[in-house]
Write a protein that holds these residues in place. Structure first.
Motif, mmCIF file in Angstrom:
data_model
loop_
_atom_site.group_PDB
_atom_site.id
_atom_site.type_symbol
_atom_site.label_atom_id
_atom_site.label_comp_id
_atom_site.label_asym_id
_atom_site.label_seq_id
_atom_site.Cartn_x
_atom_site.Cartn_y
_atom_site.Cartn_z
ATOM 1 N N ARG A 192 0.845 -1.201 0.000
ATOM 2 C CA ARG A 192 0.000 0.000 0.000
ATOM 3 C C ARG A 192 0.881 1.253 0.000
ATOM 4 N NH1 ARG A 192 -4.112 -1.536 4.983
ATOM 5 N NH2 ARG A 192 -5.141 -3.338 4.019
ATOM 6 N N ARG A 193 1.933 1.229 0.809
ATOM 7 C CA ARG A 193 2.841 2.381 0.877
ATOM 8 C C ARG A 193 3.560 2.587 -0.445
ATOM 9 N NH1 ARG A 193 5.736 3.145 6.668
ATOM 10 N NH2 ARG A 193 3.862 3.179 7.978
ATOM 11 N N ASP A 194 3.928 1.486 -1.110
ATOM 12 C CA ASP A 194 4.596 1.594 -2.412
ATOM 13 C C ASP A 194 3.686 2.277 -3.434
ATOM 14 O OD1 ASP A 194 6.820 0.317 -1.410
ATOM 15 O OD2 ASP A 194 6.298 -1.647 -2.233
ATOM 16 N N ILE A 195 2.415 1.950 -3.398
ATOM 17 C CA ILE A 195 1.457 2.568 -4.316
ATOM 18 C C ILE A 195 1.351 4.058 -4.041
ATOM 19 C CG2 ILE A 195 -0.984 2.668 -4.972
ATOM 20 C CD1 ILE A 195 -1.119 -0.359 -4.414
ATOM 21 N N ILE A 196 1.286 4.408 -2.763
ATOM 22 C CA ILE A 196 1.193 5.830 -2.392
ATOM 23 C C ILE A 196 2.425 6.588 -2.869
ATOM 24 C CG2 ILE A 196 1.129 7.434 -0.444
ATOM 25 C CD1 ILE A 196 -0.396 5.179 1.092
ATOM 26 N N ARG A 197 3.620 6.031 -2.623
ATOM 27 C CA ARG A 197 4.853 6.700 -3.048
ATOM 28 C C ARG A 197 4.925 6.815 -4.571
ATOM 29 N NH1 ARG A 197 5.641 9.459 1.247
ATOM 30 N NH2 ARG A 197 6.838 8.511 2.935
ATOM 31 N N TYR A 198 4.431 5.796 -5.254
ATOM 32 C CA TYR A 198 4.423 5.842 -6.724
ATOM 33 C C TYR A 198 3.611 7.034 -7.217
ATOM 34 C CZ TYR A 198 2.730 4.929 -11.422
ATOM 35 O OH TYR A 198 2.369 5.070 -12.747
ATOM 36 N N PHE A 199 2.411 7.203 -6.690
ATOM 37 C CA PHE A 199 1.561 8.310 -7.136
ATOM 38 C C PHE A 199 2.125 9.661 -6.697
ATOM 39 C CE2 PHE A 199 -1.556 4.978 -7.901
ATOM 40 C CZ PHE A 199 -2.197 5.447 -9.043
ATOM 41 N N GLU A 200 2.820 9.684 -5.572
ATOM 42 C CA GLU A 200 3.492 10.918 -5.157
ATOM 43 C C GLU A 200 4.507 11.346 -6.213
ATOM 44 O OE1 GLU A 200 3.721 11.033 -0.265
ATOM 45 O OE2 GLU A 200 5.394 10.293 -1.439
ATOM 46 N N LYS A 201 5.318 10.388 -6.653
ATOM 47 C CA LYS A 201 6.385 10.692 -7.607
ATOM 48 C C LYS A 201 5.835 11.119 -8.965
ATOM 49 C CE LYS A 201 9.796 7.629 -5.463
ATOM 50 N NZ LYS A 201 10.615 6.391 -5.614
ATOM 51 N N ARG A 202 4.641 10.629 -9.303
ATOM 52 C CA ARG A 202 4.045 11.051 -10.571
ATOM 53 C C ARG A 202 3.778 12.556 -10.574
ATOM 54 N NH1 ARG A 202 1.595 7.417 -14.125
ATOM 55 N NH2 ARG A 202 0.302 9.175 -14.818
ATOM 56 N N GLY A 203 3.378 13.071 -9.423
ATOM 57 C CA GLY A 203 3.155 14.508 -9.324
ATOM 58 C C GLY A 203 1.859 15.005 -9.919
ATOM 59 N N ASP A 204 0.979 14.091 -10.372
ATOM 60 C CA ASP A 204 -0.269 14.537 -10.992
ATOM 61 C C ASP A 204 -1.490 14.329 -10.098
ATOM 62 O OD1 ASP A 204 -0.228 11.792 -11.130
ATOM 63 O OD2 ASP A 204 -0.129 11.679 -13.322
ATOM 64 N N SER A 205 -1.252 13.916 -8.851
ATOM 65 C CA SER A 205 -2.324 13.811 -7.842
ATOM 66 C C SER A 205 -3.502 12.960 -8.315
ATOM 67 C CB SER A 205 -2.828 15.200 -7.443
ATOM 68 O OG SER A 205 -1.773 15.988 -6.936
ATOM 69 N N LEU A 206 -3.224 11.846 -8.969
ATOM 70 C CA LEU A 206 -4.301 10.979 -9.463
ATOM 71 C C LEU A 206 -4.842 10.041 -8.383
ATOM 72 C CD1 LEU A 206 -2.997 9.995 -13.015
ATOM 73 C CD2 LEU A 206 -4.735 11.689 -12.398
ATOM 74 N N LEU A 207 -4.168 9.988 -7.241
ATOM 75 C CA LEU A 207 -4.630 9.171 -6.114
ATOM 76 C C LEU A 207 -4.869 10.067 -4.909
ATOM 77 C CD1 LEU A 207 -5.055 6.336 -4.697
ATOM 78 C CD2 LEU A 207 -2.657 6.534 -4.010
ATOM 79 N N GLU A 208 -5.966 9.812 -4.191
ATOM 80 C CA GLU A 208 -6.234 10.495 -2.929
ATOM 81 C C GLU A 208 -6.400 9.442 -1.845
ATOM 82 O OE1 GLU A 208 -9.408 13.309 -3.488
ATOM 83 O OE2 GLU A 208 -8.272 14.442 -4.980
ATOM 84 N N LEU A 209 -5.832 9.728 -0.674
ATOM 85 C CA LEU A 209 -5.740 8.764 0.413
ATOM 86 C C LEU A 209 -6.566 9.200 1.620
ATOM 87 C CD1 LEU A 209 -4.285 6.293 1.845
ATOM 88 C CD2 LEU A 209 -2.487 7.944 2.472
ATOM 89 N N TYR A 210 -7.313 8.250 2.182
ATOM 90 C CA TYR A 210 -8.071 8.475 3.411
ATOM 91 C C TYR A 210 -7.756 7.351 4.393
ATOM 92 C CZ TYR A 210 -11.015 11.653 0.641
ATOM 93 O OH TYR A 210 -11.477 12.669 -0.162
ATOM 94 N N GLY A 211 -7.982 7.608 5.658
ATOM 95 C CA GLY A 211 -7.797 6.567 6.656
ATOM 96 C C GLY A 211 -7.143 7.102 7.921
ATOM 97 N N TYR A 212 -7.005 6.229 8.890
ATOM 98 C CA TYR A 212 -6.451 6.608 10.187
ATOM 99 C C TYR A 212 -4.936 6.393 10.229
ATOM 100 C CZ TYR A 212 -11.261 6.764 11.867
ATOM 101 O OH TYR A 212 -12.594 7.072 12.042
#
Length: 355
Positions: A192-212
């Motif tokens: 899950r963290r790898d996916i988040i970091r991947y979208f961060e590096k893209r820089g196009d904000s195509l993923l949004e994250l929610y949760g505790y």
């Protein structure tokens, strides 16, 4: 005449037992004691996770079986059967302290090895003590008669389908998971963290994250990201606002199918799913996007961008909703959940139960 008298006494005793069956439920969290685990109006019932327990209580009461959290019984001797969530050391200490007969216990294995490694590591040693164990693990239920299978059920308000389906999409993808880590082999928290970091590096904000637990300095597993949008009071509402929903369970184990892909299908979002080894036995492959079909996340994102607002995208949504409304979905219904638990209960009593 003697045989008839014995039969009458036996029938009388069976009826007496039928009326006196008391089940003590030991929930996974203390917040659900005082029968709060059966309370659909509880503040923690945000995604309907308590609906199944409320339905089970009613299901059993209709069969003259009373189920309450164990703290509602002043005298444990009046308890006939114990239904206990997850095998952990504290619960075994509780059973020993109160001298509870293991033959009156049903353990319900809910968390997988990455969350409850102790319970699974020693399963082969303590399972011999019990007559019935409930689990989602399809391999165990196929090999051993004392293991009874169940799925995590999910109930939907079908009247909201049009509302969810017509909602305007805010972004391409969403992920709603808590920030967790595990050292147990097979964990997917790091993925899950790898996916988040991947979208961060893209820089196009195509993923949004929610949760505790994200962006929290006090977290035991700190993780900071500019994709984080906070927590959501309504997961179904949030899912419906995105084209695709990442559904990454905490591990890949046979039979372990949790709520997220089903919630996504019901709310007009297409699941991006890492399926269990036998998922296709239960969920049609045309209802979700299988991460395993892509060599890289780049390939996956290109595919997602290509199909939005196309017939292909609508096919996924149509197939998901069709599945939820089909007979094939029955294993994931609350009705089936109640029946599965009832079958395990029937093993622990000589009473002749009938549906």
């Amino acid at each position: 005449m003697l045989q008839n008298a014995r039969k009458r006494r036996r029938d009388h005793n069976i009826e007496k037992i039928r009326q006196m069956i008391n089940i003590a439920y030991y929930p996974g969290y203390r917040v659900y004691l005082q029968n709060q685990g059966f309370n659909i109006n509880h503040p923690l019932n945000l995604t309907g996770n308590l609906d199944k327990w409320a339905a089970l209580k009613q299901f059993l009461e209709e069969r003259n079986i009373s189920i309450n959290t164990y703290d509602m019984y002043q005298d444990f001797k009046k308890i006939d059967i114990w239904l206990i969530e997850d095998a952990v050391p504290d619960r075994f200490k509780f059973l020993l302290k109160h001298c509870i007969n293991p033959r009156s216990i049903i353990f319900m294995l809910m968390e997988p090895p990455v969350v409850n490694p102790w319970g699974w590591r020693y399963l082969k040693y303590y399972s011999c003590l019990f007559k019935a164990i409930l689990t989602w693990n399809s391999e165990l239920t196929q090999k051993h008669k004392k293991f009874f299978h169940y799925h995590f059920p999910q109930r939907f308000d079908r009247s909201k389908h049009s509302y969810y389906n017509s909602k305007r999409k805010r972004n391409l993808c969403v992920m709603v998971h808590s920030n967790k880590l595990s050292s147990v082999p097979g964990e997917l928290y790091s993925f899950r963290r790898d996916i988040i970091r991947y979208f961060e590096k893209r820089g196009d904000s195509l993923l949004e994250l929610y949760g505790y637990g994200w962006n929290d300095e006090k977290s035991s597993t700190p993780f900071f990201t500019n994709l984080y949008k906070g927590t959501t009071p309504d997961k179904k509402e949030t899912f419906s606002e995105y084209y695709f929903t990442f559904c990454i369970d905490n591990s890949v184990v046979p039979g372990y199918i949790t709520y997220d892909p089903l919630i996504a299908m019901s709310t007009g979002s297409v699941p991006i799913y890492l399926p269990m080894p036998d998922s296709l036995k239960y969920i049609p492959g045309n209802t979700f996007i299988n991460i395993n079909d892509f060599s890289t996340l780049d390939e996956l994102v290109l595919y997602l961008q290509d199909i939005i607002n196309t017939n292909r995208y609508e096919e996924y949504r149509h197939n998901g909703w069709e599945f939820i409304n089909s007979e094939r979905y029955f294993p994931f219904t609350i009705e089936k959940f109640c029946e599965d638990i009832f079958k395990a209960i029937s093993i622990l009593t000589t009473t002749c139960f009938r549906f």
